[in-house]
Scaffold this active site. Structure first.
Site, mmCIF file in Angstrom:
data_model
loop_
_atom_site.group_PDB
_atom_site.id
_atom_site.type_symbol
_atom_site.label_atom_id
_atom_site.label_comp_id
_atom_site.label_asym_id
_atom_site.label_seq_id
_atom_site.Cartn_x
_atom_site.Cartn_y
_atom_site.Cartn_z
ATOM 1 N N HIS A 93 0.833 -1.210 0.000
ATOM 2 C CA HIS A 93 0.000 0.000 0.000
ATOM 3 C C HIS A 93 0.866 1.258 0.000
ATOM 4 O O HIS A 93 1.974 1.280 0.535
ATOM 5 C CB HIS A 93 -0.982 0.007 1.171
ATOM 6 C CG HIS A 93 -0.380 0.063 2.539
ATOM 7 N ND1 HIS A 93 -0.081 1.242 3.185
ATOM 8 C CD2 HIS A 93 -0.040 -0.924 3.405
ATOM 9 C CE1 HIS A 93 0.401 0.988 4.381
ATOM 10 N NE2 HIS A 93 0.443 -0.323 4.542
ATOM 11 N N ASP A 95 -0.261 4.448 1.047
ATOM 12 C CA ASP A 95 -0.594 5.493 2.010
ATOM 13 C C ASP A 95 0.133 5.283 3.328
ATOM 14 O O ASP A 95 0.594 4.184 3.639
ATOM 15 C CB ASP A 95 -2.104 5.551 2.259
ATOM 16 C CG ASP A 95 -2.644 4.300 2.942
ATOM 17 O OD1 ASP A 95 -2.277 3.189 2.502
ATOM 18 O OD2 ASP A 95 -3.440 4.425 3.902
ATOM 19 N N GLU A 190 -4.931 1.682 2.814
ATOM 20 C CA GLU A 190 -4.865 0.525 3.699
ATOM 21 C C GLU A 190 -4.936 0.960 5.156
ATOM 22 O O GLU A 190 -5.562 0.295 5.981
ATOM 23 C CB GLU A 190 -3.575 -0.253 3.433
ATOM 24 C CG GLU A 190 -3.494 -1.614 4.107
ATOM 25 C CD GLU A 190 -2.857 -1.595 5.483
ATOM 26 O OE1 GLU A 190 -2.837 -2.641 6.143
ATOM 27 O OE2 GLU A 190 -2.367 -0.521 5.906
ATOM 28 N N ASP A 213 4.090 -6.368 3.583
ATOM 29 C CA ASP A 213 3.656 -5.316 4.513
ATOM 30 C C ASP A 213 3.943 -5.708 5.959
ATOM 31 O O ASP A 213 3.250 -5.285 6.874
ATOM 32 C CB ASP A 213 2.147 -5.065 4.314
ATOM 33 C CG ASP A 213 1.643 -3.831 5.041
ATOM 34 O OD1 ASP A 213 2.469 -2.973 5.416
ATOM 35 O OD2 ASP A 213 0.420 -3.732 5.235
ATOM 36 N N HIS A 394 4.109 3.458 12.512
ATOM 37 C CA HIS A 394 3.120 4.424 12.991
ATOM 38 C C HIS A 394 3.703 5.330 14.080
ATOM 39 O O HIS A 394 2.970 5.767 14.976
ATOM 40 C CB HIS A 394 1.864 3.728 13.519
ATOM 41 C CG HIS A 394 1.111 2.957 12.480
ATOM 42 N ND1 HIS A 394 -0.168 2.487 12.677
ATOM 43 C CD2 HIS A 394 1.451 2.548 11.229
ATOM 44 C CE1 HIS A 394 -0.577 1.837 11.596
ATOM 45 N NE2 HIS A 394 0.400 1.864 10.707
#
Length: 418
Positions: A93, A95, A190, A213, A394
């Site tokens: 992904h 994003d 995602e 991922d 994150h």
């Protein structure tokens, strides 16, 4: 070419340069817009999609396109020896998550990392004392990539994107290397949980797929959480605070009471491995109306039903205590992909063989989250998850290990030749 030889090849520099280029493109998605059905949730995601579309074409892929909803697709035909083998799809992904800024990422490359503290902007300090993977990178004298501390890095999942593109570059440069037909999809959104909402299934010939991922080298993920979102809405009865007694009902107090009632030993920060959790994600509150958004996670369907029942019970109890009203809305986000993958064991078996051919032993670890692969598996396309070499996703503490990224590329090359 084994993994060490690959690490010493020209593809390592190509992989690094490609990754650095991608993380500098701002692709932060917008969860609120995605929840309203907007795809892509942020137009800026199209910037990286356009770059990838051009690069796929330059590497000889066919039918290259970016769809209306920002899925970038390409098809690499099989070499003669593999023309009768089933194709499969590789996904990553584009994003990045919205909780930490992904704008103006300034990647820093630390060659021959020696284990010293890396003191960055905004008080971010990378230290081997509290990061075992970083300690391993220091022992190996690895090259690591971080942000400057003011943003996340974007290895989730631009490391996966770069690794897929580098594997394709290898096949483009080595036409003698036999491989089956490969489809590629780079998806938007995602991180909002909507990454497969508009996936162009009409383009896909593949009956199975692999997401790139994951995290630490060797991780091979075949199971994940069942995931639901709970919107808990309380309605009170506002009144002037000077004359509030006896019949004012304050929705702010109600939602505070509800959040405190959740099991504190079942929060993300107090759980790991196969333990599920309740995660308060956001609050909006005034005296009349208050809303909490929770993420509910559990590895079993029965466990999830119990979590949903408890949320509803606590909301109703709160409303009864204060005399207000409560409403709970549950939305399914994704389901555990284990059952779907168990029905197609060859998909994982081929991946295990590719790990071993690359000198890597697979480490099965549950995903404490979800991937586009879990959604695809629900749709009938089994899709396990491959490591990327990224860490601390994150967060401003995110980093990636170049040797592990190279190992992921080697796995992909081996996998395509199985």
């Amino acid at each position: 070419m084994n993994t060490q030889e690959f690490l010493n090849s020209e593809y390592t520099q190509s992989l690094l340069e490609r990754f650095i280029r991608y993380v500098k493109v701002w692709t932060e998605s917008d969860e609120e817009a995605a929840d309203r059905g907007i795809m892509p949730s942020a137009e800026r995601e199209r910037d990286l999609a356009a770059i990838l579309c051009d690069e796929l074409s330059s590497l000889g892929l066919q039918n290259v396109q970016t769809t209306e909803h920002c899925y970038t697709y390409g098809f690499l035909p099989a070499t003669p020896a593999f023309k009768d083998k089933e194709p499969f799809c590789l996904l990553a992904h584009i994003d990045t998550v919205s909780e930490v800024s992904g704008k103006d990422v300034k990647p820093i490359v630390w060659k021959n990392y020696d284990g010293k503290n890396l003191e960055l902007e905004c008080g971010v300090v990378h230290s081997v004392k509290n990061d075992s993977a970083l300690e391993q990178a220091a022992r190996d004298g690895d090259t690591i990539i971080t942000g400057d501390g003011s943003t996340l890095l974007g290895a989730d999942d631009k490391a996966g994107v770069a690794e897929i593109m580098t594997a394709l570059e290898y096949f483009h440069s080595h036409p003698e290397a036999e491989h089956r037909a490969i489809e590629v999809i780079f998806s938007p959104d995602e991180e909002t949980g909507h990454g497969m909402d508009k996936v162009p299934l009409e383009l896909l010939k593949s009956k199975y797929a692999y997401t790139v991922d994951g995290g630490h080298i060797g991780e091979l993920e075949t199971e994940c959480f069942n995931a639901f979102k709970a919107e808990v809405i309380f309605t009170g009865k506002p009144k002037h605070t000077g004359t509030a007694r006896p019949d004012m009902i304050n929705a702010v107090n109600m939602i505070s009471y509800f959040i405190r009632s959740l099991p504190q030993n079942q929060m993300p920060e107090t759980t790991d491995e196969y333990q599920g959790f309740f995660a308060p994600m956001s609050l909006e509150a005034d005296m009349e109306k208050a809303k909490a958004v929770l993420f509910l996670r559990d590895f079993t369907s029965d466990g999830m039903e119990k979590r949903k029942s408890l949320v509803k019970l606590l909301a109703e109890t709160t409303a009864e205590v204060y005399g207000g009203k409560a409403e709970v809305i549950f939305t399914q986000q994704y389901l555990n992909m284990k059952e779907g993958l168990d029905k197609a064991p060859y998909v994982t078996e081929n991946l295990i063989k590719a790990y071993r051919a690359s000198g890597i032993e697979a480490v099965f670890k549950p995903i404490r989250g979800g991937t586009d692969g879990s959604r695809l598996t629900e749709m009938g396309i089994p899709c396990p998850n491959i490591f990327t070499g990224g860490h601390n996703f994150h967060s401003r503490y995110e980093w990636a290990a170049l040797s592990q990224m190279c190992a992921a590329v080697k796995v992909l090359i081996e996998l395509c030749g199985k």
